[in-house]
Scaffold this motif. Structure first.
Motif, short mmCIF file in Angstrom:
data_model
loop_
_atom_site.label_atom_id
_atom_site.label_comp_id
_atom_site.label_asym_id
_atom_site.label_seq_id
_atom_site.Cartn_x
_atom_site.Cartn_y
_atom_site.Cartn_z
N VAL A 46 14.94 7.81 2.46
CA VAL A 46 16.38 7.64 2.40
C VAL A 46 16.79 7.28 0.99
CG1 VAL A 46 18.36 6.40 3.36
CG2 VAL A 46 16.35 6.82 4.78
N LYS A 47 17.83 7.92 0.53
CA LYS A 47 18.37 7.56 -0.78
C LYS A 47 19.89 7.39 -0.74
CE LYS A 47 18.34 10.55 -4.03
NZ LYS A 47 17.91 11.54 -5.03
N TYR A 80 16.00 7.33 -6.57
CA TYR A 80 14.89 7.93 -5.83
C TYR A 80 14.97 7.48 -4.39
CZ TYR A 80 13.04 8.54 -10.56
OH TYR A 80 12.88 8.85 -11.88
N SER A 81 14.29 8.23 -3.55
CA SER A 81 14.26 7.88 -2.13
C SER A 81 13.37 6.68 -1.91
CB SER A 81 13.75 9.08 -1.31
OG SER A 81 14.60 10.20 -1.46
N LEU A 82 13.73 5.94 -0.86
CA LEU A 82 12.93 4.80 -0.43
C LEU A 82 12.28 5.14 0.90
CD1 LEU A 82 15.31 1.88 -1.37
CD2 LEU A 82 13.03 2.25 -2.29
N PRO A 83 11.01 4.78 1.06
CA PRO A 83 10.16 4.09 0.09
C PRO A 83 9.71 5.02 -1.03
CG PRO A 83 8.90 4.66 2.04
CD PRO A 83 10.33 5.04 2.33
N TYR A 131 0.82 -1.21 0.00
CA TYR A 131 0.00 0.00 0.00
C TYR A 131 0.85 1.25 0.00
CZ TYR A 131 -3.85 -3.14 0.99
OH TYR A 131 -4.77 -4.14 0.90
N THR A 132 1.99 1.20 0.66
CA THR A 132 2.85 2.38 0.67
C THR A 132 3.32 2.71 -0.73
OG1 THR A 132 3.60 1.88 2.91
CG2 THR A 132 4.99 3.34 1.58
N GLU A 133 3.83 1.71 -1.42
CA GLU A 133 4.31 1.94 -2.78
C GLU A 133 3.16 2.31 -3.72
OE1 GLU A 133 5.29 -0.47 -0.81
OE2 GLU A 133 7.39 0.10 -0.56
#
Length: 1957
Positions: free
Chosen positions: A1475-1476, A1509-1512, A1272-1274
């Motif tokens: 975070v990337k 790109y940053s995660l998430p 769901y986050t992604e």
């Protein structure tokens, strides 16, 4: 020099009989059995090709080839040779080859149809062998072909293969010589058969011909066992009736079985010829009667039976009696009821099944010497004794076969019965059901029924014998006319069976009397009765005592009736009676009821009133009749009388004759009537009466209900026996009279019957005229004139409109067509056609239209319609009526049938020229048919029929027809309308096919016709639709043609080789021809091309359709059509720049400014390319061809070179990604993550080229993939990509930004709001409340400041409040994911992964082992790399797959709360999200390693990774776009380690200072590990390595760093003091001793450190009142603290249990991991003190760090210094504390997960020779604990652990398997498999991926198993130790070579189950 010569047709097919490998490149290789097509020959060589590979041609030697007879088919486009075998064999061979491939496929796929296919193949192989044997009779061969074809069709239908269409003989139809209509009808019939077959549960239907009225039974005798003492015979026949009740009657003649001298057992060859045919058995008899096979066994000898000698066979006991004086004595009866046998065999025969012979046995019932053959008496007397009688083993065994047909038909249809011509035939006792002209029979059957005789002068009853003789008018016996039965020679006289002393004998014996007709009329039958004495001497002197006689003819000239006759018995005076005296004929021969006999002697005879004798007669004659009425007519007709009164009586009497009798004498009756008609010269209406009688007879003979079988009799009579040469005039005259008087009600009945008999009346007329011409040869003109007048009168009769004439008119129309063949033979066919047309036209169009159409249909199927001149007359009439009915929508089914029949006839080759006919049909009917097809729906049952007619009509039109038809349109607008309608119909037929997909032949034929029409349309459009330009029709043509060539039925690549070859040989590749038409028409457009490239208004671009066309996988087609794209680019590039919106686009001319770009073309081709490639079009070859062809054209173009090449490159790159995407999406084995990555790869490309619509298309695809995996986050981040493209404004949305989720939303702000709402929901489900709040704040501003919607604002604020509560609620356990570096090396991966590095965000509680297992599951063929070193170029370019996996640590970009005292729940989010930048470390030693202190040379290579790109984010992984590496010296490594430790303690102390409710265990363990004196050993190593004078002198440049190290060591003191101060306030009694120990140790440590390094101030945020540290025994502990701790324990228990119930199964893994970790803690508390002191990892406020090592493996628990008693007590305290208040469930949820800081990594290769183990033994006295003690402790704990529930067990079974293969070891010896620290593994850091074969006892995600290649820790056999300390020495028994890599565990193996307690 000799030349190659073409091979002869008969030598073009051969089979290789040897293997031929070839001698050079000109030869082709052949294997034995391969078939070849021979094209040419030269000397000893052939030139040709193998039929399995027609593309490869070459030479081969003649001696290796066996030439076979073949058939050369030259009707198609290429020559086809097939072996000269039966067509069914060829079909079976081809089918078996095709099925063989499918059989293997079905077996591999385990398809349910495998068994069906296998069994059917076996069956048809057996059938094929039978056919090839050539020994099958015709009927069996036909039936076998039927079974084969139905089996093939059934399997084809079940497997979805093409439907095979066959003709009436079962042979495959050739579409080249079959009309489209006929082909459709055969398809329809075949499909109907298959449906019927499925409904019948797979039972194959049989070919049912119309059954014959007669049946024939064949009896073949196999054995006869009857013990007869004397010569005998068996009279065997079929009987009807109940034999058990004595009501049986003979049905057939008897078959006489003679008795051989030695019987049949000794001569089995005699039995082979013992057969009999019982023929002419009627169907009615078989259906309605009880049938018996009865045989009378009669011995021939004396009155008494002689004794049987058991030593001799029955046939040799007595000498055979040859004297004529022997008596015929009864011996027994053989009988069997045959009713059921006949019925079963009859059904089998009608069904066409193989009616095998039925084996039967007729039982023998013997009778005594004094018994009779009376069936009823015999059976009743045997009922009780037959069971005990030994005769039940006696009887006759035979096989029984029933065949439909009489004997004549049997021998004609079944040649294999030719050998049975000598078999005796037993005829039925009656005439056949059908008597053909020429059939003559005159048989009289006499049955002796019974008699009654007085004794006379005898003392007992007489032994009566009856003798039958046939006597002529002179008293002489006619010899050889009595037949006892078939199989026996004719007799002069017949003697009955003699019964012993029986005064009322009952014989039931039947004989046949066969006399010539002339003798029959004068003969009579004489019966004499004689007593047979038992004394042979007396018997010879016995004379007849009575006689009777029967006259064969009655006084009126008729024969005996078929009935019983009670005869008068005359006593004989032997003295006066003469045997040859026939005077008795004057006497009466039968009794008359009520009449007394005159007992007077006459001629030596006197009637006996007491005696009686009964017989029955059955007369079967075709010449003598028993009907007086019929006899009177026949006699009057041949007498030549002219008395019309008598004639009237005779004709009236004819109507009283039974129809059966009339049919017997049909020929004679017709002859008489025609003779009367010819000879009658009276002027009255006698002719009419005779005509009516003639019509009456014909009506009876043609009655389909009763006498349908007599129609062939009539036909045969007319052709062979008709001789009335002058009858035609009278017949024409009389028939014309009735026709003209049609309005007369009195004559209408006769006229109706005459119309029904019209066929035979005209047959009589024509045949009579033919006979007359043969005799006289004149009068043809008068005949034709009179016949024409008759026909004209019939045509004029159609004018009547009265209802009374309607039936007559209908009959006339119905039956007039039956006269056409006869009339044509003697009448002008054109005139006949004109009269038929007049008949149809004269009839009002509202009267009987259906009959009118049926008449037309009959005319079409007549020979008349095959004559071109006749068609010229008939066809216009037919078309006019059909057109009117179609317009009125009436009788559509009949109309379409007639049109189909017309086209079918015109397609035949024997109908002459059809040009004019097709011209007429096309001009009159084409538009109507098109309109009907266009308007008719697909569910209309007539649609297929109309389409077949349309296809047939277009197929049979040639180019001239098309030209002629199109020239009919006078204006362009009319032509335009027609072309549009035709295009729409064609397009509709292509898009929505009317024929089922398996009708391959019909669809291909339709496509060939459509191609022909498209060719004509192309020509017409190019010529007539240019000026003015009709864009619509041009566009429609392109669309129609492209849909045609892209339809599935033309995609040859998807077909089998045999089907593809068949299509190419007959139709070629129709796609290539269509593409050529499109190309030609495109380049003829000229300046109008731009309309189809950059259309305006309602125009349509052709870029997409052309792109679809060029993607067809046909090389030549692609090469021919791809250049069109460059032409399109040019058109747009040079088009007019500025033009109006509603003005059609135009090209720039002269000095006008051109556009200078082709952006519309680019947009269209990119968009269509996306849809087409995803839909399965295109491949790598297309990409290369497109790039080559268009790129070359752009390269050569000066102006368009740069933008053109740019577009070509863009298209090529896009296709590359689209093909990857399609491949991955269509491969089931690919994981969801791989599909997501591939989608993002495509997403990035569209973002790069700024294609928003396509970009968003894949955004939503990606969202769906995430939702399918519960990401769901992604999913929220993915949907956010669309939202970011929108504005907070009410602007209208462009089409490219529309959302498929909200179709009705058309404004920016509205759509953005809805997307935000959905994204917030996704973030809420993914527990990303911080991200949800960011979006909520935007919405708050929008609601509050823009749209002022306070209702929504209030709801949103409530939701935000809930989010804040969720963040701060400690019960919301949010997993803190790990991050992993994954590198994909090698070309075996998809292109978007090849040689790229990614950083993955792990799932919830997923650790390195689980993650590695998951990644390897996605790539089962990949090899896991063991080291972190970069791979070589060879590895990168290899076709294999290599994966490198390691754990990385995330680096926070900046601290969002630098000065705030923030809760742990808040900080936790920012440590692992957004975070990337990520880091990992690789340890190594520089220089020579110090064996006493490895830290002196231990360096760290720290690598920093930057992701795109940053995660998430929108993916759970992103590629690494930048990499930086930094090397840390040993001193810098020490500094970093100390800094991390201090920061960790600092944060821990702050956390406990803020929250007094936190469990004390983490703080206790941390402090005890740092203040323990053993820790000084670690600092001592730093001092020894970096703070000694030698180091300082040799590294003067590091003085500042040395000072920093000293400061860091000193800085630990205030931190520890603050921690101990907080610890003192919360310490409890159980750990008071431990606290005292820590205080004492700290006091000593503080003194030493401050002495060496000075005093450091306490940090400002920790400046609290530090109490003097005292032993706990001196401190009073507040009881409230204990209560709080207890309360905290209960509260946390509840919260964790509640959370656990909501967790997914992975939470169980975590629970078991913690549980096992804490067990290990209790065993090695002092080790924990050391490790926690040594570890630089931070403790995040009670949250269990992600890399926290909660246990120590047993690898270091071996020998060492023994622990002191005090130390053991401390260990005990630690162990008790660990299991009282520090269990995993005893901590708040916030303690579970927390990320660690980056950790240094020590190379495993350095560990082997390092002194770490010695160092550990020095600093940790508990390491000396024996392994046995530890094992005992572990066992004790294991017994206390609660058992797992079944639910938990199921959850473990459902979890993904883990690759954590390291097993705790009790040995201190390091594993021999341990290698370099650079190794990457899922368990321990060894060179082997899996160093131990056994899986762990519980596959839990334990912390000590995860630090493999991440640089945070290292282990010996599971021991986790922090970097910066010495390694133990390597034992001497370690093998220097690592073990072999164990196989990867079975993916389906669940390791949990192997070690469950």
């Amino acid at each position: 020099m000799m030349n190659w010569t073409p091979a002869r047709d008969k030598d073009k097919y051969g089979v290789a009989i040897y293997n031929f490998s070839g001698i050079n490149d000109a030869c082709i290789k052949l294997n034995v059995g391969e078939t070849v097509h021979i094209l040419e020959e030269l000397g000893e060589w052939y030139f040709g090709y193998a039929l399995h590979n027609k593309s490869l041609r070459g030479v081969f030697p003649k001696s290796y080839i066996q030439v076979k007879d073949c058939i050369v088919d030259k009707t198609g486009l290429v020559e086809v040779v097939t072996p000269r075998l039966p067509p069914i064999v060829q079909e079976v061979t081809a089918v078996l080859r095709e099925w063989g491939v499918l059989l293997r496929k079905l077996y591999v796929e385990q398809d349910k149809n495998f068994a069906l296919l296998r069994d059917t193949m076996k069956e048809i192989i057996a059938h094929r062998s039978k056919i090839l044997s050539g020994q099958l009779p015709g009927d069996e061969l036909k039936q076998l072909k039927h079974r084969i074809t139905h089996g093939i069709d059934r399997v084809n239908e079940r497997l979805g293969l093409d439907l095979v269409v066959r003709d009436d003989h079962g042979n495959i139809l050739n579409p080249d010589i079959t009309s489209a209509v006929k082909l459709f009808r055969h398809h329809d019939e075949a499909a109907a058969r298959l449906r019927k077959l499925e409904e019948s549960d797979g039972r194959i239907p049989t070919v049912r011909r119309k059954p014959h009225l007669s049946w024939t039974a064949l009896l073949s005798f196999t054995n006869i066992i009857i013990k007869v003492p004397e010569s005998s015979e068996i009279s065997l026949g079929l009987y009807v009736g109940d034999a058990k009740e004595g009501k049986e009657k003979p049905l057939t003649e008897a078959f006489i079985i003679p008795w051989a001298e030695e019987g049949y057992n000794g001569h089995p060859d005699l039995l082979l010829n013992l057969k009999c045919l019982f023929t002419d058995l009627s169907t009615i008899t078989l259906d309605e009667s009880q049938l018996w096979l009865i045989g009378y066994v009669v011995r021939q000898g004396s009155m008494a039976t002689k004794e049987v000698d058991p030593k001799r066979t029955s046939a040799l006991l007595t000498k055979r009696v040859t004297s004529t004086d022997c008596m015929r004595r009864p011996f027994g009866i053989v009988m069997l009821e045959m009713t059921s046998y006949f019925q079963k065999m009859k059904l089998l025969a009608l069904d066409g099944n193989d009616a095998k012979e039925k084996d039967c046995c007729a039982t023998f019932y013997p009778c005594g010497d004094k018994e009779t053959l009376d069936m009823k008496k015999l059976l009743s007397s045997r009922n009780e004794s037959i069971k005990d009688n030994k005769t039940n083993s006696q009887g006759i065994w035979f096989s029984f076969e029933l065949i439909n047909g009489d004997l004549k038909q049997l021998r004609e249809d079944n040649p294999h019965y030719v050998s049975l011509r000598d078999v005796p035939v037993a005829l039925r006792l009656g005439l056949s059901d059908v008597i053909m002209p020429g059939d003559v029979r005159n048989d009289l059957y006499i049955t002796l029924i019974s008699g009654e005789f007085s004794r006379g002068a005898k003392t007992s009853d007489r032994n009566v014998e009856v003798t039958i003789r046939i006597v002529n008018e002179k008293g002489r016996v006619i010899p050889g006319v009595i037949h006892q039965g078939c199989g026996k020679v004719p007799l002069d006289e017949y003697r009955s069976v003699t019964y012993h002393h029986e005064n009322k004998p009952k014989w039931m014996e039947t004989v046949k009397i066969a006399l010539p007709i002339e003798e029959f009329k004068k003969a009579h039958i004489k019966f004499t009765f004689k007593h047979r004495s038992t004394n042979d001497v007396k018997d010879k002197s016995e004379k007849p005592f009575s006689m009777s006689f029967v006259k064969l003819m009655q006084e009126n000239g008729t024969t005996l009736f078929n009935t019983e006759h009670d005869l008068i018995i005359y006593k004989i005076d032997p003295k006066k009676w003469q045997d040859d005296d026939i005077s008795y004929l004057k006497l009466s021969w039968r009794r008359v009821n009520g009449e007394d006999l005159n007992k007077v002697w006459n001629y030596g005879l006197a009637p006996s009133s007491k005696d009686n004798f009964t017989i029955s007669t059955t007369f079967c004659s075709t010449k003598l009749t028993q009907n007086a009425e019929l006899l009177g007519l026949l006699e009057w007709g041949w007498s030549g009388s002219t008395d019309t009164r008598i004639l009237q009586q005779r004709l009236e009497g004819l109507r009283r004759v039974p129809s059966e009798e009339l049919m017997v004498f049909l020929q004679d009756t017709l002859d008489v009537l025609l003779e009367i008609l010819m000879n009658n010269s009276t002027s009255d209406d006698s002719d009419n009466r005779v005509f009516e009688a003639l019509v009456y007879v014909i009506t009876i003979a043609t009655d389909k209900n009763k006498h349908e079988a007599f129609q062939p009799v009539l036909d045969s009579y007319i052709q062979q026996n008709f001789h009335a040469t002058l009858a035609y005039n009278k017949l024409i005259h009389v028939l014309k009279f009735y026709v003209e008087q049609g309005m007369d009600m009195d004559r209408q009945e006769t006229l109706k019957k005459s119309m029904k008999c019209l066929q035979y009346i005209f047959k009589f007329i024509i045949r009579s005229r033919q006979l007359f011409v043969e005799l006289y040869g004149r009068g043809q003109e008068e005949f034709e004139k009179s016949l024409q007048q008759l026909l004209e009168a019939m045509a004029h009769m159609m004018v009547h409109t009265n209802d009374s004439t309607l039936t007559v008119q209908a009959h006339c129309l119905k039956y007039i067509t039956t006269t056409i063949p006869d009339i044509m033979s003697n009448f002008d066919p054109v005139t006949m056609s004109a009269i038929l047309v007049k008949m149809i036209d004269n009839l009002d169009h509202k009267r009987i239209p259906k009959q009118k159409l049926m008449t037309m249909n009959d005319i079409i199927h007549s020979e008349l319609f095959k004559i071109p001149d006749c068609r010229a007359v008939l066809l216009p009439c037919f078309i006019t009526h059909i057109k009117r009915l179609l317009a009125a929508n009436e009788e559509l089914e009949l109309c379409v049938k007639i049109l189909g029949d017309i086209l079918d006839v015109l397609f035949c080759a024997d109908v002459g020229s059809t040009f004019d006919d097709m011209t007429l049909l096309s001009s009159k009917m084409l538009e109507n048919i098109l309109t009907i097809v266009y308007k008719m729906t697909r569910d209309d049952p007539l649609i297929c029929k109309f389409v077949s007619v349309l296809v047939s009509l277009l197929r049979q039109m040639n180019e001239k027809h098309f030209v002629s038809f199109l020239n009919r349109f006078s204006t362009q607008e009319q032509l335009f309308q027609f072309l549009v309608e035709l295009q729409m119909v064609i397009q509709d037929l292509i898009v929505q096919p009317v024929f089922p997909a398996d009708w391959a032949e019909m669809i291909l034929l339709q496509n060939s016709v459509i191609l022909k029409v498209l060719h004509q349309l192309s020509r017409v459009i190019s010529d007539k639709m240019r000026e003015p330009f009709k864009e619509f029709v041009w566009c429609n043509f392109f669309l129609c043609a492209i849909k045609f060539l892209t339809q599935p039925s033309l995609q040859l690549e998807k077909f089998t080789q045999s089907k593809r070859t068949k299509i190419l040989s007959r139709y070629r590749d129709m796609r290539r021809e269509t593409a050529a038409e499109i190309r030609s028409l495109w380049f003829s457009l000229g300046q109008h091309k731009i309309r189809f490239v950059a259309p305006s208004g309602s125009g349509q671009s052709m870029v997409g359709p052309f792109l679809e066309m060029t993607m067809i996988p046909e090389v030549e087609l692609r090469k021919a059509t791809i250049p069109i794209f460059f032409d399109m680019m040019q058109c747009e590039f040079y088009s007019l720049r500025d033009q109006g919106k509603n003005v059609p686009p135009d090209m720039a001319r002269n000095n006008q400014k051109n556009k200078g770009k082709f952006n519309e073309f680019e947009n269209e081709i990119l968009e269509k390319l996306d849809h087409l490639v995803e839909g399965g079009h295109g491949d790598d070859h297309y990409r290369e061809v497109f790039q080559t062809i268009v790129g070359a054209l752009c390269e050569d173009h000066a102006t368009m070179r740069e933008p053109g090449l740019r577009l070509v490159n863009t298209v090529s790159r896009l296709m590359d990604r689209l093909l990857q995407y399609r491949t991955i999406m269509n491969t089931p084995d690919n994981s969801a993550e791989t599909r997501m990555s591939c989608t993002v790869n495509l997403l990035d490309f569209y973002s790069e080229i700024n294609r928003k619509e396509l970009y968003l298309r894949y955004v939503y695809k990606l969202q769906d993939l995430h939702l399918g995996c519960d990401n769901y986050t992604e999913a929220g981040y993915t949907l956010l990509q669309h939202a970011n493209l929108l504005r907070w404004s009410p602007d209208s949305l462009p089409h490219a930004l529309r959302s498929p989720l909200f179709h009705s939303v058309t404004q920016h702000d509205e759509l953005k709001e809805k997307l935000y709402e959905r994204i917030i929901t996704y973030f809420d489900k993914g527990q990303m409340w911080e991200d949800a709040l960011k979006l909520c704040k935007e919405l708050v501003q929008h609601y509050e400041e823009v749209i002022l919607n306070y209702t929504k604002l209030g709801d949103l604020l409530k939701r935000m409040a809930q989010f804040y509560e969720n963040i701060m609620n400690p019960q919301n356990l949010r997993p803190e994911p790990e991050y992993f570096r994954v590198a994909y090396y090698g070309r075996g991966f998809p292109a978007f992964l090849q040689n790229k590095v990614f950083v993955y965000r792990g799932n919830g509680y997923e650790r390195l082992g689980d993650f590695t297992s998951r990644i390897l599951d996605q790539f089962p063929n990949a090899e896991l790399m063991k080291k972190l070193t970069p791979p070589s170029d060879e590895v990168k370019e290899s076709p294999q797959q290599f994966i490198q996996i390691s754990k990385v640590d995330c680096v926070m970009h900046e601290n969002p709360f630098p000065n705030a005292n923030v809760s742990e729940q808040i900080e936790r989010y920012y440590r692992a999200n957004q975070v990337k930048v990520f880091t990992y470390s690789r340890p190594f030693h520089r220089g020579q390693k110090d064996p006493t202190n490895e830290f002196a040379t231990l360096c760290i290579e720290k690598t920093t990774l930057y992701t795109s790109y940053s995660l998430p984010g929108i993916l759970r992984c992103f590629p690494v776009v930048k990499t930086k590496s930094k090397e840390l010296s040993p001193l810098e490594n020490a500094l970093e380690t100390m800094t991390n430790v201090n920061e960790e303690v600092h944060e821990l102390v702050k956390k406990y200072a803020r929250d007094s409710a936190l469990p004390l265990d983490p703080l206790t363990r941390k402090l005890s590990g740092m203040v323990d004196p053993a820790v000084m050993g670690g600092i001592a190593n730093y001092e020894k390595a970096f703070l000694g004078d030698d180091y300082i002198q040799s590294h003067q440049g590091d003085s500042e760093k040395v000072a920093d190290l000293r400061m860091l060591i000193a800085s630990q003191i205030p931190l520890l003091e603050a921690g101990l101060s907080i610890h003192a306030t919360r310490v409890t009694d159980p750990i008071s001793g431990l606290h005292d120990h820590m205080v004492a140790s700290f006091t000593k440590m503080k003194a030493q450190v401050q002495e060496k390094y000075g005093v450091q101030p306490m940090p400002a945020d920790l400046r609290i009142d530090v109490r003097p540290l005292k032993l706990h025994s001196q401190i009073s502990v507040n009881s409230d603290s204990s209560q709080r701790a207890s309360h905290q324990y209960d509260l946390e228990m509840d919260s964790v249990e509640l959370r656990s119930s909501r967790e997914e199964p992975k939470s169980d893994n975590l629970r078991h991991s913690f549980s096992r970790s804490l067990q290990a803690i209790s065993e090695r508390s002092s080790e924990f003190m050391f490790i926690n002191r040594l570890s630089p990892a931070k403790s995040k406020g009670g949250t269990l760090p992600r890399n926290h090592k909660s246990s120590l493996p047993d690898g270091l628990s071996g020998s060492g210094s023994k622990s002191t008693k005090k130390e053991k007590s401390i260990s005990k305290l630690l162990r008790r504390e660990s299991f009282t208040s520090t269990q995993w469930f005893d901590r708040p949820d916030s303690q579970v997960l927390a990320p660690p800081p980056p950790q240094p990594i020590i190379e495993l290769s350095e560990q082997v020779n390092s002194p770490i183990r010695t160092f550990f033994l020095q600093v940790n006295p508990f390491m000396g604990t024996s392994s046995s003690q530890k094992s005992k402790s572990r066992l004790d704990l294991a017994t206390e652990r609660p058992l797992r529930s079944d639910v938990e067990r199921e959850r473990r079974m459902s979890r993904p398997r883990s690759f954590n293969l390291n097993t705790p070891s009790v040995s201190t010896t390091p594993s021999p498999s341990m290698g370099s620290r650079e190794s990457l593994s899922t368990g321990t850091p060894t060179e082997s991926l899996h160093e131990e074969e056994a899986p762990p006892p519980l596959p839990v995600k334990m912390r000590e198993r995860e630090q493999d290649a991440d640089g945070n820790s290292l282990r010996y056999s599971g021991l986790s130790i922090k970097s910066g300390k010495m390694l133990p020495p390597v034992p001497s028994d370690i093998s220097p070579e690592p073990p072999e890599k164990p196989p990867r565990p079975d993916r389906n193996h669940n390791h949990e189950d192997s070690f469950l307690p």
